[in-house]
Design a protein around this motif. Structure first.
Motif, PDB file in Angstrom:
ATOM      1  N   LYS A 116      13.936   3.633   5.522  1.00 32.86           N
ATOM      2  CA  LYS A 116      13.940   3.387   4.060  1.00 32.86           C
ATOM      3  C   LYS A 116      14.536   4.572   3.297  1.00 32.86           C
ATOM      4  O   LYS A 116      15.135   4.388   2.238  1.00 32.86           O
TER       5      LYS A 116
ATOM      6  N   ASP B 110       2.925   9.479   1.008  1.00 35.62           N
ATOM      7  CA  ASP B 110       2.131   8.270   0.787  1.00 35.62           C
ATOM      8  C   ASP B 110       1.330   8.361  -0.511  1.00 35.62           C
ATOM      9  O   ASP B 110       1.490   7.531  -1.395  1.00 35.62           O
TER      10      ASP B 110
ATOM     11  N   LYS C 227      10.740   2.113  -1.221  1.00 36.74           N
ATOM     12  CA  LYS C 227      10.713   0.670  -0.937  1.00 36.74           C
ATOM     13  C   LYS C 227      10.916  -0.119  -2.230  1.00 36.74           C
ATOM     14  O   LYS C 227      11.579  -1.162  -2.229  1.00 36.74           O
TER      15      LYS C 227
ATOM     16  N   VAL D 285       3.176  -1.912  -0.772  1.00 35.71           N
ATOM     17  CA  VAL D 285       4.154  -1.588   0.272  1.00 35.71           C
ATOM     18  C   VAL D 285       3.814  -0.285   0.995  1.00 35.71           C
ATOM     19  O   VAL D 285       4.628   0.225   1.751  1.00 35.71           O
ATOM     20  N   ASN D 286       2.621   0.235   0.740  1.00 33.16           N
ATOM     21  CA  ASN D 286       2.196   1.428   1.470  1.00 33.16           C
ATOM     22  C   ASN D 286       0.801   1.190   2.032  1.00 33.16           C
ATOM     23  O   ASN D 286      -0.177   1.073   1.281  1.00 33.16           O
ATOM     24  N   GLY D 287       0.725   1.096   3.358  1.00 36.34           N
ATOM     25  CA  GLY D 287      -0.526   0.756   4.019  1.00 36.34           C
ATOM     26  C   GLY D 287      -1.566   1.857   3.913  1.00 36.34           C
ATOM     27  O   GLY D 287      -2.765   1.585   3.787  1.00 36.34           O
ATOM     28  N   THR D 288      -1.100   3.119   3.965  1.00 34.09           N
ATOM     29  CA  THR D 288      -2.050   4.244   3.939  1.00 34.09           C
ATOM     30  C   THR D 288      -2.856   4.232   2.648  1.00 34.09           C
ATOM     31  O   THR D 288      -4.091   4.313   2.656  1.00 34.09           O
TER      32      THR D 288
ATOM     33  N   ASP E 227       6.877   7.194  -0.795  1.00 29.73           N
ATOM     34  CA  ASP E 227       7.197   6.178   0.218  1.00 29.73           C
ATOM     35  C   ASP E 227       7.330   4.801  -0.462  1.00 29.73           C
ATOM     36  O   ASP E 227       8.297   4.069  -0.227  1.00 29.73           O
TER      37      ASP E 227
ATOM     38  N   ALA F 150       3.341  -1.832   8.945  1.00 26.38           N
ATOM     39  CA  ALA F 150       3.749  -0.739   9.839  1.00 26.38           C
ATOM     40  C   ALA F 150       3.196  -1.031  11.226  1.00 26.38           C
ATOM     41  O   ALA F 150       2.604  -2.083  11.455  1.00 26.38           O
TER      42      ALA F 150
HETATM   43  N1  HSE Z   1       3.682   5.467   5.680  1.00 23.66           N
HETATM   44  C1  HSE Z   1       3.898   4.057   5.511  1.00 23.66           C
HETATM   45  C2  HSE Z   1       2.608   3.392   5.093  1.00 23.66           C
HETATM   46  C3  HSE Z   1       4.385   3.351   6.786  1.00 23.66           C
HETATM   47  O1  HSE Z   1       1.545   4.008   5.038  1.00 23.66           O
HETATM   48  O2  HSE Z   1       2.662   2.201   4.789  1.00 23.66           O
HETATM   49  C4  HSE Z   1       5.852   3.587   7.073  1.00 23.66           C
HETATM   50  O3  HSE Z   1       6.665   3.034   6.072  1.00 23.66           O
END
Ligand code: HSE
Ligand code: NAP
Length: 432
Positions: free
Chosen positions: A105, A196, A205, A158-161, A201, A302
């Motif tokens: 990305k 994150d 996206k 769009v960020n899983g963390t 991040d 991810a």
């Molecule tokens: N660091 C990103 C997340 C995963 O936490 O979604 C990779 O894009």
């Protein structure tokens, strides 16, 4: 069956390992779907002396030229990450007439145009499904399946963390620092979690999604970014009481009056919104189009195999184009040059939490301060959180321009009865 389509992979970490597993497990079906077997001919590694049991039997090299100069290799998969040398390697691969698939990305968000220019010049494919939402199909849907629509909104977790962290804070009432530590222990958050938690991040996206949805180039610098570090359990508790979930959203909107508005920030989202129930490390992207109405794409954002699912699907797509001699069918779709909406002109409702003197007339003064800047209040609540002659007040505004809420907060800050402005968070998609 045609002769094998040979490809090379740059890097073999989390995603690269997944690519190898998917290829091993699904080789026969993949060959049938392409009409030719797919063969991983070479893998670029940094250190040839390092033991890599998962690459046993594969040809490894530490020289990019071994790949670029190999005429049998027609597709290059970049899963190294970072900008340099990934950007240069991809450009050189396309220059050498090879299609490129990437999960990167960073490069797509900052150098997407350069990548597409090269793919068009050399008539090869440049595919990047895994760059947003990991395993969730969203790039192809935006470029192909939804291309009959005028898309006015694309919004995503769009960020899983950070979604994991906000979910934990909501479920357990835990503090930010504690959930960050837990996310690091589980391997979701990096030792340096900044990309994150500060929203970068997600911003990359967001730039990619908005560029595709609105057919205009949105650069990373065009995205206004706020992370989740200011979110407290108190804000989450208020949100829940008032009927909202707190989410870090990538928001893209396109309107003829305002232009294209792209931002990443935490929001209060009505619990009834489909994105509000996306929890844990899962991602989802919500799209509004004038023909489809509303659609949501949900899944693992991810992880080794989910991300490899997207990468290998792109390789199959590129291989099919090679078999059918149909390269570069879907070119850069950023043909427009739409104006961008400045942050001050963006519109939203807001949640504002204030600590004020607990005495008669204070609510009136606060309402007057908001009113002076044309900010209309939808609701004001004062809860039991009163300490030593102070009260905590929470206001939810009606939709208002960003500049007006900032001006109102400046006036509030100057009032002697206002002790502290504790937080301000946007309320998204509030229909009230
Ligand atoms: N660091 C990103 C997340 C995963 O936490 O979604 C990779 O894009
Ligand atoms: P990773 O586990 O860190 O793997 C990267 C690999 O690339 C490592 O094997 C590394 O080698 C190698 N590498 C780095 N620089 C190199 C160079 N100059 N030459 C040769 N090899 C090099 O990363 P990842 O998680 O697989 O991510 C790869 C890409 O996918 C990134 O762009 C990432 O943003 C994207 N992505 C990842 C996920 C995910 O869930 N992980 C999801 C979506 C997208 P060493 O072993 O020598 O360090």
């Amino acid at each position: 069956m045609e002769k094998p389509i040979k490809f090379a992979m740059l890097g073999s970490g989390t995603v690269g390992t997944g690519v190898i597993k998917v290829l091993q497990e699904n080789a026969r079906e993949i060959a049938k779907r392409i009409g030719a077997p797919l063969e991983l001919k070479k893998v670029l590694v940094r250190d040839l002396d390092r033991k890599r049991p998962h690459l046993e039997g594969l040809a490894l090299t530490d020289r990019i030229e071994d790949i670029l100069e190999d005429d049998e290799i027609s597709v290059v998969v970049e899963v190294m990450g970072g900008i340099h040398p990934a950007r240069e390697y991809m450009l050189r691969a396309m220059e050498a007439g090879k299609s490129v698939v990437t999960a990167n990305k960073d490069v797509v968000a900052q150098f997407g145009k350069e990548m597409f220019d090269m793919s068009e010049k050399r008539n090869v494919d440049f595919l990047f499904e895994a760059s947003v939402g990991g395993g969730i199909p969203i790039i192809t849907p935006l470029k192909q399946c939804l291309t009959a629509n005028k898309i006015t909104e694309v919004m995503g977790i769009v960020n899983g963390t950070t979604n994991y962290m906000l979910t934990k804070m909501t479920e357990c009432g835990a503090e930010y620092d504690a959930v960050l530590k837990e996310a690091q222990e589980k391997g979701y958050a990096e030792a340096n979690p900044s990309a994150d938690v500060d929203g970068l991040d997600a911003a990359r996206k967001a730039a990619i999604l908005a560029s595709l949805a609105f057919n205009t180039r949105v650069q990373l610098d065009d995205v206004s970014v706020e992370g989740i570090t200011k979110i407290t359990p108190t804000d989450i508790e208020y949100a829940s009481t008032l009927g909202y979930a707190v989410k870090l959203l990538a928001v893209g909107k396109d309107s003829p009056e305002k232009g294209v508005d792209v931002r990443v920030h935490p929001v209060f989202l009505p619990k009834s919104h489909p994105l509000a129930s996306v929890n844990g490390v899962f991602n989802a992207i919500f799209v509004r189009g004038n023909a489809i109405g509303e659609a949501m794409f949900y899944g693992p954002g991810a992880g080794s195999l989910p991300t490899a699912s997207a990468v290998v699907s792109d390789v199959i797509d590129a291989a099919r184009d090679i078999v059918h001699e149909a390269f570069g069918r879907i070119r850069c779709t950023c043909y427009g040059q739409k104006k961008l909406c400045p942050l001050d002109d963006t519109e939203s409702s807001y949640y504002v939490r204030l600590l004020v003197d607990d005495k008669p007339g204070v609510l009136g003064m606060i309402a007057t301060a908001f009113g002076k800047e044309g900010v209309s209040l939808k609701s004001v609540v004062q809860t039991k959180r009163s300490v030593a002659n102070h009260a905590e007040i929470v206001a939810i505004t009606h939709t208002v321009e960003h500049r007006k809420i900032l001006n109102a907060l400046r006036i509030l800050e100057g009032l002697p009865v206002v002790d502290e402005i504790r937080n301000m968070i946007r309320v998204e998609n509030d229909r009230g």
